[in-house]
Motif scaffolding. Structure first.
Motif, short mmCIF file in Angstrom:
data_model
loop_
_atom_site.label_atom_id
_atom_site.label_comp_id
_atom_site.label_asym_id
_atom_site.label_seq_id
_atom_site.Cartn_x
_atom_site.Cartn_y
_atom_site.Cartn_z
N PRO A 138 0.81 -1.23 0.00
CA PRO A 138 0.00 0.00 0.00
C PRO A 138 0.84 1.27 0.00
CG PRO A 138 0.02 -0.98 2.19
CD PRO A 138 0.67 -1.97 1.26
N ASP A 139 2.07 1.16 0.48
CA ASP A 139 2.95 2.33 0.54
C ASP A 139 3.47 2.74 -0.82
OD1 ASP A 139 4.28 -0.23 0.73
OD2 ASP A 139 6.16 0.90 0.95
N THR A 142 0.21 6.03 -5.07
CA THR A 142 0.13 7.46 -4.82
C THR A 142 -1.27 8.01 -5.02
OG1 THR A 142 0.74 7.97 -7.12
CG2 THR A 142 2.54 7.77 -5.51
N SER A 145 -6.42 7.44 -0.90
CA SER A 145 -6.60 6.19 -0.16
C SER A 145 -7.93 5.51 -0.47
CB SER A 145 -6.49 6.45 1.35
OG SER A 145 -7.48 7.36 1.78
N TRP A 146 -8.96 6.31 -0.78
CA TRP A 146 -10.27 5.70 -1.05
C TRP A 146 -10.24 4.90 -2.36
CZ3 TRP A 146 -12.93 6.67 -5.52
CH2 TRP A 146 -12.63 7.85 -6.23
N ARG A 148 -7.62 3.15 -3.50
CA ARG A 148 -6.99 1.87 -3.14
C ARG A 148 -7.96 0.99 -2.36
NH1 ARG A 148 -4.10 0.35 1.29
NH2 ARG A 148 -3.89 2.50 2.02
N THR A 149 -8.69 1.60 -1.43
CA THR A 149 -9.67 0.83 -0.65
C THR A 149 -10.76 0.28 -1.55
OG1 THR A 149 -9.28 2.15 1.33
CG2 THR A 149 -11.36 0.96 1.21
N ALA A 267 -7.64 -2.51 2.87
CA ALA A 267 -6.79 -2.19 1.74
C ALA A 267 -5.36 -2.58 2.04
CB ALA A 267 -6.86 -0.70 1.43
#
Length: 267
Positions: A138-139, A142, A145-146, A148-149, A267
């Protein structure tokens, strides 16, 4: 990750594959209607419904949720991307998955059940690769975040349902090949393998909620389907598998919380 890496524009290849991914994701919405118009309600009869471990009928409605979420997620990817060095590979995997869904419908309409198994195996393999990137790195993304979730939930759900579908299709293919649809013993083995696979994948994906929900949906539906067909043994086995998935997921969440996270991994 450096500032340059965070702000650099995606390559033309990545942008192109984002749009291809969106196109194929949207095509999934039309594929069932087109196939049904040509082949009729081909999933309503035949070996696909004879196995004792066939999921209860209501469960297949999840395909609608998955295809809609896939289109929404693909749209978000077109807008934001993932921004990771591995994005292109993930986009190609997603294209394989979305194409596989439409191909599977055509194959299922022809009653080529072993080919269906192969298609689902390819789809599941691609989804495992996508989910491993999203869950374990996850790091490296870029995007917001939503995004990726949303992607993790969508493709986890897709994998959870599709991976169990592999075993349901194996059962249907064996029945088509002459194995007894009333024999509990061999179907118990197939179902046990499905449950073990779900538990192992839950561990591998660190209890991510999308996969857990997809696998639970399938296993509970199999339990209900087996009960409706009069097999308490298979119904209990599927239910036990579902409980095992939940327990393993909870342990993963507790472990994550102990590592300074805030709860179930989405995520």
């Amino acid at each position: 990750m450096t500032t340059v890496e965070k702000t650099s524009k995606p390559s033309r290849a990545v942008v192109t594959w984002r749009w291809i991914t969106l196109l194929l994701a949207v095509s999934q919405l039309a594929a069932p209607a087109v196939t049904s118009a040509i082949a009729g309600d081909f999933l309503a009869s035949g070996a696909t419904n004879e196995a004792l471990i066939t999921p209860a009928g209501y469960a297949f409605g999840l395909w609608g949720v998955i295809t809609v979420l896939s289109a929404i997620t693909a749209l978000a990817i077109v807008r934001y991307g993932f921004g990771a060095w591995w994005e292109l590979g993930v986009l190609i995997d997603l294209c394989i998955v979305f194409t596989g869904f439409s191909v599977w419908l055509v194959i299922a309409a022809q009653d080529w059940l072993w080919t269906s198994v192969v298609v689902f195996l390819v789809m599941a393999g691609a989804l495992v690769h996508v989910m491993r990137k999203l869950v374990r790195h996850p790091d490296q993304v870029t995007c917001p975040s939503w995004v990726r979730t949303l992607a993790t939930v969508t493709f986890g759900l897709y994998l959870g349902w599709s991976s169990i579908a592999i075993f349901a299709n194996v059962a249907a293919a064996l029945i088509q090949g002459g194995w007894s649809s009333a024999d509990v013993a061999w179907q118990f083995v197939v179902l046990a393998l499905a449950a073990v696979s779900a538990v192992v994948t839950t561990v591998m994906l660190r209890g991510t909620i999308g996969y857990v929900v997809g696998a639970l949906w399938a296993l509970v539906a199999i339990a209900i389907g087996a009960a409706e067909r009069g097999s308490s043994t298979l119904a209990s086995t599927a239910a036990f598998g579902a409980v095992a998935v939940v327990l393993v997921a909870v342990l993963r969440w507790q472990r994550a919380r102990g590592g300074a996270t805030n709860g179930p991994i989405t995520a």
